[in-house]
Every structure is written in structure tokens, then in C-alpha cells.
Design an enzyme around this catalytic site. Structure first.
Site, PDB file in Angstrom:
ATOM      1  N   ASP A   1       1.286  -1.023  -0.347  1.00  0.00           N
ATOM      2  CA  ASP A   1      -0.029  -0.052   0.193  1.00  0.00           C
ATOM      3  C   ASP A   1       1.197   1.529   0.550  1.00  0.00           C
ATOM      4  O   ASP A   1       1.873   1.778   1.038  1.00  0.00           O
ATOM      5  CB  ASP A   1      -0.784   0.297   1.175  1.00  0.00           C
ATOM      6  CG  ASP A   1      -1.638   1.356   1.151  1.00  0.00           C
ATOM      7  OD1 ASP A   1      -1.804   2.160   0.488  1.00  0.00           O
ATOM      8  OD2 ASP A   1      -1.864   1.523   2.337  1.00  0.00           O
TER       9      ASP A   1
ATOM     10  N   LYS B   1       2.544  12.234  -3.971  1.00  0.00           N
ATOM     11  CA  LYS B   1       1.656  10.954  -4.757  1.00  0.00           C
ATOM     12  C   LYS B   1       0.171  11.872  -5.148  1.00  0.00           C
ATOM     13  O   LYS B   1       0.177  10.569  -6.298  1.00  0.00           O
ATOM     14  CB  LYS B   1       0.808   9.751  -3.406  1.00  0.00           C
ATOM     15  CG  LYS B   1       0.076   8.929  -4.355  1.00  0.00           C
ATOM     16  CD  LYS B   1       0.053   7.495  -2.993  1.00  0.00           C
ATOM     17  CE  LYS B   1      -1.646   6.832  -3.834  1.00  0.00           C
ATOM     18  NZ  LYS B   1      -2.013   6.004  -3.177  1.00  0.00           N
TER      19      LYS B   1
ATOM     20  N   ASP C   1     -13.007   4.313   1.976  1.00  0.00           N
ATOM     21  CA  ASP C   1     -11.393   5.178   2.280  1.00  0.00           C
ATOM     22  C   ASP C   1     -11.124   6.059   2.242  1.00  0.00           C
ATOM     23  O   ASP C   1     -10.429   6.452   0.329  1.00  0.00           O
ATOM     24  CB  ASP C   1     -10.535   4.217   1.363  1.00  0.00           C
ATOM     25  CG  ASP C   1      -9.337   3.556   1.338  1.00  0.00           C
ATOM     26  OD1 ASP C   1      -8.759   4.871   2.384  1.00  0.00           O
ATOM     27  OD2 ASP C   1      -8.901   2.785   1.298  1.00  0.00           O
TER      28      ASP C   1
ATOM     29  N   GLU D   1      -7.201   0.868  -4.220  1.00  0.00           N
ATOM     30  CA  GLU D   1      -7.338   0.697  -2.355  1.00  0.00           C
ATOM     31  C   GLU D   1      -8.430   0.226  -2.221  1.00  0.00           C
ATOM     32  O   GLU D   1      -8.380  -1.336  -1.571  1.00  0.00           O
ATOM     33  CB  GLU D   1      -6.914   1.959  -2.086  1.00  0.00           C
ATOM     34  CG  GLU D   1      -5.072   1.816  -2.195  1.00  0.00           C
ATOM     35  CD  GLU D   1      -4.968   3.397  -1.677  1.00  0.00           C
ATOM     36  OE1 GLU D   1      -5.354   3.682  -0.736  1.00  0.00           O
ATOM     37  OE2 GLU D   1      -3.955   4.001  -2.730  1.00  0.00           O
TER      38      GLU D   1
END
Ligand code: AMP
Length: 568
Positions: free
Chosen positions: A15, A78, A159, A133
Site C-alpha cells: 500500500d 503521490k 476509504d 485501494e
């Protein structure tokens, strides 16, 4: 009999979080997933990298020295993946980041050295699949729940992490996991909430002390960490304080913020999350009342207001908080990796995973219009065929261009490949040619075109890693499709008007050749055809408005319809 393994080595799930990263491995002999500790013994590692005069620091070590070395400590990057430097969202982030990001070739933000897949390859890993994810979290959750799962269960995964937001709806039936729909925003998360608090306190400090701290990287860095801590506190307390000694030019900064003020500062962002939830539910065709479990994943899903809005959306349903929000993604990814290696076929997670297509797959048709064959969020493996028609008399070949994306104009989407089908027998326009899209369980797409009368075929195989997009790029394309919807609708309307006019000209030309018309009608028809063709051949067609084509069609009809009536 054991199935032959496709890969050697361990199946690992990573992850790569915006704020924290986590790695898990599938333990073949024990049939379970284990989280790998970092060198400090922690189960998660801050996604930080720092450069000092003589070394490179990673994770906790980099984060701990961030305040002292702000311009050489890189975090949050990211959020840049798949974006242009000039993107307004990025511009906004840059104001808050102490490290520098510059525009590189092709407007790429220069801090981003390699995309996720390349980074994996550089680290010596065989990157088998990049999965979303929530899908990973759902696998972890599904494994956990499977024992008490009877019949079909609809699970909604929410999420909300540090920099990204993903939701998905999936159905578990026996051993089968089927992802019905996914949605998300690569630019929404805890960092945005932090930014709002930072701006709030910057204004307060500047106002109270008649100074401007916005250019002071170190002060901003310290304030940022204090704000992030305050935000976490506000998840269980109604007020949080910040205490920064010798904050700026010798001035201390002591202040506080209430939970209510925090919620007010971020309410628009929380509402945006709910809009994404709504979109996912609509896409899935599952009624929200039929959702059995709403699962919270990601650190920011601990914010009470977010939970309250989500619970309200699901008509008061209790939310599931049992899954470890920091480890679920890596856990699920390791299971998926084990499934892909074939290893898990012989051991524990004896489940079948059905994922969905993240983008629509289709081909370009006349006028650069995207014609969708497999719509977004279709469960695969899937095989779909469509028939298309030639657009000219005696057309001997068609050039097939295969795209993925949501935009109406084919060339605005991602081109996956092209090939030509030749050997079409002479026939008037409108001759059928079939095309079949076959997407297998590994995401490999085979597109085949066939002319049925003589069996002539041509095909292309598009593998996962050749020209396909990363998760970040997929989400950007979906976002763009929404942003440009009005423009795309206009484009489609005009493309349809042009196609209708072209068809009508074809009918007029046919009548001119095949019917016995009086000289006066011939003359009228010739001039209508000339006028329409001049318009259709106009090199500046891009800039001609739709109504011009519609008017030309109507004028042509006024001339041709009475003539056509006489020939019948
Ligand atoms: P993740 O990307 O899932 O690791 O989530 C990290 C984000 O969650 C960061 O922005 C954290 O500030 C945020 N976070 C972690 N714990 C809490 C909490 N108790 N309340 C609010 N936000 C939190």
C-alpha cells in the site's frame, strides 16, 4: 493436482499510501497474510524521503528531521502522479509545500521521477497488477467476513486516506467477490483538511501580529504538523490547541480550534466525498438500502463528521470499523498477489475475484466518436460483440482504433491499439462488420473484427502493461469526463448532425443517379447536394456551429422530400 505456478518468489502486497505505506506478504506455509515490519519495528512507514548532505533518509527517519530540513524533505508526492505542473489543484498544493516542485518537459511536475509501476521495477519487484485501494481493502474485509457470510452480501468500502479518496461497492457470494462499481478522487483526503486548518491559523497569526509567515518554510512545516495533530485530537475531543514556541521572528503562537470550526472549514470537502459515494452507488445499480455493510478504511475515515454524513446517507446504518484502517489495503493486495501467482490456488484464500473495468472500452467510429462496447464498471471476464457498418460504397477495409475512456470524442481517450480489417467484399455502404471485445480474468483484451460473409478476420491483443493506464490516470480520465461533459455533449450532437447530413447527401446522390427526374428537379437537387458537400468538406468544420449543419439538412429536406415523393 497442483496448478503450475506462473511466477516464482513471494507474493507481496504494497500500500503506497500518500502519508503512510504498508507492506504485507502471503505466507504460503501458514496460509495467511503477515504485515512486514520496517527497520524500526513499525507496521507502517511514513511516505517521506529526505536528502541531507551525505545521506538519503526514508520513512520515520525522514519525517523526524522534516522541520529542520524542510526544503529537502519530500512527502505527499503521490498527489502529483498523473498531473500536470500547471494543474490548478497542484498550484494550490505548491503553496503549502516547503519543498520545491518545478515544471519539467511536457509540463510534468519534476519531483515525480517515475510512475508507480516503474518505481516497483526499480526496486527489483515484478509488478503484477496495480489494484484499487478499496478493492484491496474489500478483499481483506471479505476474507475476514467470509465465515459468517451466507447468501449474497453487498459491501460498501469508504476509504478516505491522507491524499486520496476511493469508494467501491462489491458483492460477496460464496467464494466470489464481484466489484460492482468504483469511484474516487485522487486529490481529496486528510492533507486537504490539514491545509484548511493551516490557512486558518496563518490568517489568524498574520492578523494578530501584522506579519506575513507565508514564505517561511520552517514555520509552515511546524504549523502543518501541529494542525495535523490538532485534527486527530478533534476526532475524539471538541477542542484542540496548538502551542508553537518561538514560532516566527521570536513570537510564540498559542491558539485553539473547535471541532465545529474544523467541520465548517471542511464542509464542502466532506460533501464532495458524499457526492462520490452517491455516484458509486448509482453506477453499481444496487439500491443503497440493500447495502449490508459500510466499511471504513483510511485514517481520515475516523473524522466524526464524515462518519455522521455517511451514516445519514445510508439511512442511519451502523458503520463497520473492525478492519484495521492502516493495514487493510496491503493485506488485501498480498492476497490478490497470491491469487495471481497461482500460489493461493493451492492454499488458503480459496476465493474467486471478479473485478470491474475501471474505464469504458470501445472503438472510434465516424467523426471521431467513441463507440463503447464494454461500459465502465463491467465485471470481467467478459465478451461482447457489436455490429458496425461500412460508411462508403465498396469500402474494402476498416481501420479499427481501440480506446479506453469516458470522453465522447474518441481521440480524447487513451488509444490502446489499432489494426486494419481488409478484404471486405464490394457492397453498398451500410455493410455489416462485427467486432468482438474479449476481456479475460487477467485483464488481457483481445479485439477481433470479422466480415461474416467471407470470414475475413483481424485482431489485436492488448495486455495489461502495454499502454494501459495506472489507477491515478484512470481517475483523472473519469474526472475529466465529468468536467467536460457539456462540451462532449455538444461535440456528440454536432457529430450526429454531420453524420445525418452525410447520409442524406448519399440518399440525394442515389436518387439523382437512379431515378428519372425532370431537368428542373435535377438542377434543384444538384445545387442542394453541392451546397451540403461544400459545407461537409469545409476545412474549418471544427469551428462551424451545430445549427449550421441542422439548417443545411432542413433546407435539403425542403428540396428533396417533394422530389422523393414523386419518385415513389
Ligand atoms: P492513510 O492514508 O489511510 O494512512 O490516512 C492518513 C490520513 O489520516 C492523514 O491525513 C491523517 O492525518 C489522517 N488521520 C489519521 N488518524 C486520524 C484521526 N484520528 N482523525 C482524523 N484524521 C486522521
Amino acid at each position: 493436482m497442483k496448478r503450475a505456478r506462473k511466477y516464482e518468489g513471494h507474493a507481496v502486497g504494497i500500500d503506497l499510501g500518500t502519508t503512510y505505506s504498508c507492506v504485507a506478504v502471503w505466507q504460503e506455509q501458514h496460509c495467511r497474510v503477515e504485515i512486514i515490519h520496517n527497520d524500526q519495528g513499525n507496521r507502517t512507514t511514513p511516505s517521506y524521503v529526505a536528502f541531507t548532505a551525505n545521506q538519503r533518509l526514508i520513512g520515520d527517519a525522514a519525517k523526524n528531521q522534516a522541520a529542520a530540513n524542510p526544503i529537502n524533505t519530500v512527502f505527499d508526492v503521490k498527489r502529483l502522479i498523473g498531473r500536470k505542473y500547471s494543474d490548478p489543484v497542484i498550484k494550490n498544493d505548491l503553496l503549502m509545500w516547503p519543498f520545491k516542485v518545478t515544471a519539467g518537459a511536457d509540463d510534468k511536475p519534476m519531483i515525480v521521477r517515475k510512475a508507480t509501476r516503474d518505481a516497483g521495477a526499480i526496486a527489483g519487484l515484478n509488478v503484477m497488477r496495480i489494484i484499487s485501494e478499496p478493492t484491496a481493502a474489500a478483499i481483506a474485509y471479505g476474507l475476514d467476513k467470509r465465515s459468517d457470510c451466507t447468501g449474497e452480501r453487498n459491501i460498501f468500502i469508504f476509504d478516505l486516506g491522507g491524499g486520496t479518496f476511493d469508494v467501491s461497492l462489491l458483492t460477496i457470494k460464496g467464494k466470489v467477490f464481484e466489484v460492482k462499481a468504483t469511484a474516487g478522487n485522487t486529490h481529496l483526503g486528510g492533507e486537504d483538511f490539514d491545509n484548511r486548518i493551516v490557512s486558518y491559523f496563518v490568517k489568524e497569526f498574520n492578523r494578530k501580529n501584522t506579519v506575513d509567515i507565508s514564505g517561511d518554510a520552517r514555520a509552515l512545516r511546524r504549523l502543518r504538523s501541529a494542525c495535523e495533530k490538532a485534527k486527530r485530537t478533534l476526532s475524539y475531543a471538541v477542542t484542540a490547541t496548538i502551542e508553537l514556541d518561538v514560532f516566527f521572528k521570536g513570537i510564540d503562537f498559542y491558539s485553539s480550534i473547535t471541532r465545529a470550526r474544523f467541520e465548517e472549514l471542511n464542509m464542502d470537502l466532506f460533501r464532495e466525498c458524499l457526492e462520490t459515494v452517491d455516484r458509486c452507488i448509482t453506477d453499481s445499480n444496487v439500491d443503497k438500502a440493500s447495502v449490508h455493510d459500510v466499511v471504513l478504511v483510511g485514517g481520515s475515515s475516523r473524522i466524526p463528521k464524515v462518519q455522521e454524513l455517511l451514516q445519514e446517507f445510508f439511512n442511519g446504518k451502523e458503520l463497520c470499523k473492525s478492519i484495521n484502517p492502516d493495514e487493510a489495503v496491503a493485506y488485501g493486495a498480498a492476497v490478490k498477489a497470491a491469487l495471481l501467482t497461482g500460489g493461493s490456488k493451492s492454499s488458503a484464500p480459496n476465493l474467486v475475484l471478479q473485478d470491474v473495468t475501471p474505464l469504458s472500452l470501445g472503438k472510434a467510429t465516424m467523426g471521431d466518436v467513441m463507440s463503447v462496447v464494454i461500459p465502465r464498471n463491467t465485471t470481467f471476464p467478459v465478451k461482447k460483440s457489436e455490429t458496425f457498418f461500412t460508411v462508403q460504397d465498396n469500402q474494402s477495409h476498416v481501420l479499427e482504433e481501440i480506446y479506453e475512456g469516458e470522453r465522447t470524442r474518441a481521440s480524447d481517450n487513451n488509444l490502446l491499439g489499432r489494426y486494419t480489417l481488409s478484404g471486405i467484399p464490394p457492397a453498398p455502404k451500410g455493410h455489416p462488420v462485427s467486432i468482438c471485445f474479449d476481456l479475460d480474468a487477467d485483464g488481457i483484451l483481445i479485439v477481433t473484427s470479422e466480415e461474416k460473409t467471407n470470414g475475413n478476420k483481424n485482431q489485436i491483443t492488448i495486455t495489461n502493461d502495454k499502454g494501459r493506464l495506472s489507477q491515478e490516470e484512470i481517475e483523472r480520465l473519469i474526472e475529466e469526463a465529468e468536467r467536460y461533459k457539456v462540451e462532449d455533449d455538444k461535440f456528440l450532437e454536432k457529430a450526429n448532425s454531420i453524420i445525418t447530413l452525410e447520409d442524406y447527401v448519399y440518399d440525394m446522390e442515389k436518387a439523382l443517379i437512379s431515378s428519372k427526374l425532370c431537368p428542373a428537379d435535377k438542377k434543384k437537387l444538384n445545387s442542394a447536394i453541392d451546397k451540403a458537400i461544400t459545407l461537409l468538406d469545409d476545412g474549418n468544420k471544427e469551428n462551424i456551429e451545430n445549427h449550421v449543419f441542422v439548417e443545411c439538412l432542413n433546407e435539403s429536406k425542403l428540396i428533396f422530400e417533394p422530389i422523393r415523393a414523386k419518385t415513389r
